[in-house]
Design a protein around this motif. Structure first.
Motif, PDB file in Angstrom:
ATOM      1  N   PRO A  77      -5.104  -5.767  -1.990  1.00 32.97           N
ATOM      2  CA  PRO A  77      -4.926  -7.125  -1.466  1.00 32.97           C
ATOM      3  C   PRO A  77      -3.516  -7.410  -0.957  1.00 32.97           C
ATOM      4  O   PRO A  77      -3.318  -8.316  -0.146  1.00 32.97           O
ATOM      5  CB  PRO A  77      -5.274  -8.012  -2.669  1.00 32.97           C
ATOM      6  CG  PRO A  77      -6.185  -7.175  -3.493  1.00 32.97           C
ATOM      7  CD  PRO A  77      -5.650  -5.793  -3.361  1.00 32.97           C
ATOM      8  N   PHE A  78      -2.542  -6.632  -1.429  1.00 31.40           N
ATOM      9  CA  PHE A  78      -1.162  -6.814  -0.961  1.00 31.40           C
ATOM     10  C   PHE A  78      -0.651  -5.552  -0.270  1.00 31.40           C
ATOM     11  O   PHE A  78       0.552  -5.273  -0.281  1.00 31.40           O
ATOM     12  CB  PHE A  78      -0.252  -7.202  -2.133  1.00 31.40           C
ATOM     13  CG  PHE A  78      -0.328  -8.664  -2.478  1.00 31.40           C
ATOM     14  CD1 PHE A  78       0.548  -9.577  -1.925  1.00 31.40           C
ATOM     15  CD2 PHE A  78      -1.313  -9.132  -3.343  1.00 31.40           C
ATOM     16  CE1 PHE A  78       0.469 -10.927  -2.233  1.00 31.40           C
ATOM     17  CE2 PHE A  78      -1.409 -10.479  -3.661  1.00 31.40           C
ATOM     18  CZ  PHE A  78      -0.515 -11.386  -3.094  1.00 31.40           C
ATOM     19  N   ALA A  79      -1.555  -4.799   0.326  1.00 32.50           N
ATOM     20  CA  ALA A  79      -1.188  -3.569   1.019  1.00 32.50           C
ATOM     21  C   ALA A  79      -1.248  -3.760   2.530  1.00 32.50           C
ATOM     22  O   ALA A  79      -1.646  -4.803   3.031  1.00 32.50           O
ATOM     23  CB  ALA A  79      -2.128  -2.446   0.600  1.00 32.50           C
ATOM     24  N   GLU A  80      -0.838  -2.699   3.230  1.00 31.32           N
ATOM     25  CA  GLU A  80      -0.875  -2.631   4.695  1.00 31.32           C
ATOM     26  C   GLU A  80       0.063  -3.657   5.342  1.00 31.32           C
ATOM     27  O   GLU A  80       0.853  -4.299   4.667  1.00 31.32           O
ATOM     28  CB  GLU A  80      -2.319  -2.800   5.200  1.00 31.32           C
ATOM     29  CG  GLU A  80      -3.254  -1.689   4.731  1.00 31.32           C
ATOM     30  CD  GLU A  80      -3.001  -0.351   5.419  1.00 31.32           C
ATOM     31  OE1 GLU A  80      -2.014  -0.214   6.161  1.00 31.32           O
ATOM     32  OE2 GLU A  80      -3.800   0.578   5.212  1.00 31.32           O
ATOM     33  N   GLY A  81      -0.021  -3.782   6.641  1.00 30.66           N
ATOM     34  CA  GLY A  81       0.937  -4.632   7.351  1.00 30.66           C
ATOM     35  C   GLY A  81       2.341  -4.146   7.062  1.00 30.66           C
ATOM     36  O   GLY A  81       2.631  -2.950   7.169  1.00 30.66           O
ATOM     37  N   THR A  82       3.206  -5.034   6.680  1.00 28.92           N
ATOM     38  CA  THR A  82       4.592  -4.662   6.396  1.00 28.92           C
ATOM     39  C   THR A  82       4.783  -4.138   4.977  1.00 28.92           C
ATOM     40  O   THR A  82       5.897  -3.806   4.582  1.00 28.92           O
ATOM     41  CB  THR A  82       5.518  -5.876   6.618  1.00 28.92           C
ATOM     42  OG1 THR A  82       5.053  -6.967   5.823  1.00 28.92           O
ATOM     43  CG2 THR A  82       5.543  -6.281   8.078  1.00 28.92           C
ATOM     44  N   SER A  83       3.705  -4.059   4.202  1.00 28.92           N
ATOM     45  CA  SER A  83       3.756  -3.543   2.839  1.00 28.92           C
ATOM     46  C   SER A  83       3.497  -2.026   2.829  1.00 28.92           C
ATOM     47  O   SER A  83       3.680  -1.352   3.845  1.00 28.92           O
ATOM     48  CB  SER A  83       2.731  -4.294   1.978  1.00 28.92           C
ATOM     49  OG  SER A  83       2.721  -3.816   0.641  1.00 28.92           O
ATOM     50  N   GLN A  84       3.067  -1.505   1.678  1.00 33.17           N
ATOM     51  CA  GLN A  84       2.772  -0.081   1.541  1.00 33.17           C
ATOM     52  C   GLN A  84       1.275   0.197   1.785  1.00 33.17           C
ATOM     53  O   GLN A  84       0.468  -0.728   1.817  1.00 33.17           O
ATOM     54  CB  GLN A  84       3.140   0.414   0.128  1.00 33.17           C
ATOM     55  CG  GLN A  84       4.606   0.727  -0.072  1.00 33.17           C
ATOM     56  CD  GLN A  84       5.451  -0.518  -0.151  1.00 33.17           C
ATOM     57  OE1 GLN A  84       5.146  -1.462  -0.877  1.00 33.17           O
ATOM     58  NE2 GLN A  84       6.526  -0.543   0.626  1.00 33.17           N
ATOM     59  N   PRO A  85       0.910   1.477   1.932  1.00 34.75           N
ATOM     60  CA  PRO A  85      -0.507   1.839   2.019  1.00 34.75           C
ATOM     61  C   PRO A  85      -1.239   1.442   0.737  1.00 34.75           C
ATOM     62  O   PRO A  85      -0.623   1.339  -0.328  1.00 34.75           O
ATOM     63  CB  PRO A  85      -0.482   3.362   2.176  1.00 34.75           C
ATOM     64  CG  PRO A  85       0.884   3.678   2.678  1.00 34.75           C
ATOM     65  CD  PRO A  85       1.787   2.642   2.079  1.00 34.75           C
TER      66      PRO A  85
END
Length: 461
Positions: free
Chosen positions: A232-240
């Motif tokens: 839920p807090f992955a991808e975009g500017t976050s981590q895989p």
């Protein structure tokens, strides 16, 4: 069987990258005991911007957050991100402040210190490395990955050798902008592994859309640890996403040490937390999408979310793309520093000023001037003398370790803060963020006094 260890970033880097570090302690704690059972190598839960955001925006005690997480994690190491001589602030602090900060961080629960310098200047890691070993914690020295004519495979390999000689317990390749491609990883990972005999950790971001491919290649070529974020807090500017990478590696007969069922429980919890922050616009959906242009302008996730927030507050969101296009030009002028805190903020702010004023370097922050005076360390590439002089004139340029020019601070700041300081942690809060820290401490202790008076009155009744 080949194996890879996982660090979970949802408690620090994931929400720093996606929503400028605004997740509250109350939203973290209910799931931490479950996270402790998932099989992670470490939970990255502190450092970076968490301290600043806690006292500046959330009115929370960052030390209390760390203590509460520590109580709930008997089986999992806790990791923090430390900016070398900058600690978790935006300038160099005296060596006694570095020592005291590391001492209290270990005392309150940190096991692993990921230590980096924004310029990859080894001199700026010496004090924090010494303190981490003094207090018997794990020192992971991080190489900030970026791209320029000077940032070659040989450059990174030589830096890894230096970090190993300094006493690193492990080494991290910190790809804060998500620009390490699979092709380069295929060369870089074996080259570094060939010259070190400690674990190698790879940290990247999903910003450009290539991170999962890079992790696959990196693990196949010998990386020991990777950083991921629960979906839920992955991808975009976050981590895989943690679950996707775990399932992928398990299918390839690479042991992840993770319990997929528990990961699903953690993901279900954080879906609710994500939806809450989406509903109140704290989490901007723009940060959750891939932008391949990151491979061009090399802006890290945390910097993207902060720039977006800064421009939104200024009513200039229409200048967002123009600012991103200005960043590479500013970075080149400054000798190609890696875009990581505090240099990412400095370069980003200068790019904002250049765009908003319509004239390059018409407005120059003092931090940029100090950088050009050598106060942050040595730039990776030489800075053009004419450009430097146009900003700082004939001011002297520091050639030695910047912290050698700083007097001890802790005792004098303790006297300065006076009765407002109840603990060493309070003094550190003030040392790191003088104005915001003092205001936070005044609110904190005023609130505690009100609570005590209320309790006393209630008991009397």
């Amino acid at each position: 069987m080949t194996s890879v260890l996982f660090n979970e970033t949802v408690l620090r880097d994931a929400h720093q990258s996606l929503m400028a570090t605004r997740m509250s302690t109350a939203d973290m704690l209910p799931i931490v005991e479950t996270m402790d059972q998932a099989g992670y190598y470490a939970l990255e839960c502190w450092g970076g911007a968490t301290y600043d955001a806690a006292i500046r925006f959330l009115d929370e005690d960052p030390w209390e957050r760390l203590r509460e997480i520590r109580k709930r994690t008997p089986n999992t190491k806790l990791m923090m991100l430390l900016r070398g001589q900058n600690l978790i602030g935006y300038r160099h602090y005296a060596d006694d402040i570095v020592d005291k900060f590391v001492e209290k961080a270990v005392e309150n629960g940190i096991d692993i210190f990921r230590i980096f310098d924004a310029l990859n200047d080894p001199r700026n890691l010496e004090a924090s490395l010494k303190a981490v070993h003094k207090y018997q914690a794990h020192a992971q020295l991080a190489i900030c990955y970026t791209i320029s004519d000077v940032h070659t495979i040989d450059y990174y390999t030589d830096l890894a050798k230096q970090y190993l000689a300094m006493g690193a317990d492990s080494i991290c390749i910190k790809d804060m902008a998500g620009i390490l491609t699979p092709a380069v990883a295929r060369q870089l990972i074996p080259a570094i592994k060939a010259v070190i005999d400690v674990p190698l950790n790879l940290h990247t971001h999903a910003t450009s859309g290539i991170s999962q491919m890079t992790y696959l290649v990196a693990v196949e070529h010998g990386v020991d640890i990777i950083d991921t974020a629960i979906s839920p807090f992955a991808e975009g500017t976050s981590q895989p996403p943690t679950e996707s990478m775990a399932l992928t590696f398990e299918e390839l007969q690479i042991d992840t040490h993770l319990n997929i069922d528990i990961l699903e429980t953690i993901a279900d919890y954080f879906k609710g937390i994500r939806d809450k922050y989406l509903a109140d616009d704290t989490l901007d959906s723009k940060m959750m999408f891939v932008d391949p242009k990151a491979l061009i302008y090399q802006v890290p996730g945390g910097m993207l979310s902060n720039l977006y927030s800064q421009l939104r507050q200024a009513g200039s969101l229409d200048k967002y793309d123009a600012v991103l296009n200005e960043v590479p030009s500013v970075r080149a002028d400054m000798g190609f520093p890696p875009l990581v805190t505090p240099l990412s903020q400095m370069v980003g702010t200068q790019a904002v000023f250049n765009v908003l004023t319509g004239e390059s370097y018409k407005v120059v922050p003092n931090e940029i001037k100090d950088y050009l005076k050598g106060h942050y360390g040595k730039s990776p590439a030489p800075i053009a003398p004419g450009f430097r002089q146009s900003i700082i004139g004939d001011a002297a340029v520091m050639e030695s370790r910047p912290a050698d020019h700083l007097e001890a601070e802790f005792d004098s700041l303790k006297l300065e803060l006076g009765d407002l300081a109840k603990t060493d942690e309070d003094i550190l809060t003030y040392a790191l963020f003088p104005q915001v820290g003092r205001q936070y401490l005044e609110r904190k202790y005023q609130a505690e006094t009100v609570i005590k008076i209320h309790a006393r009155y209630s008991n009397a009744l």
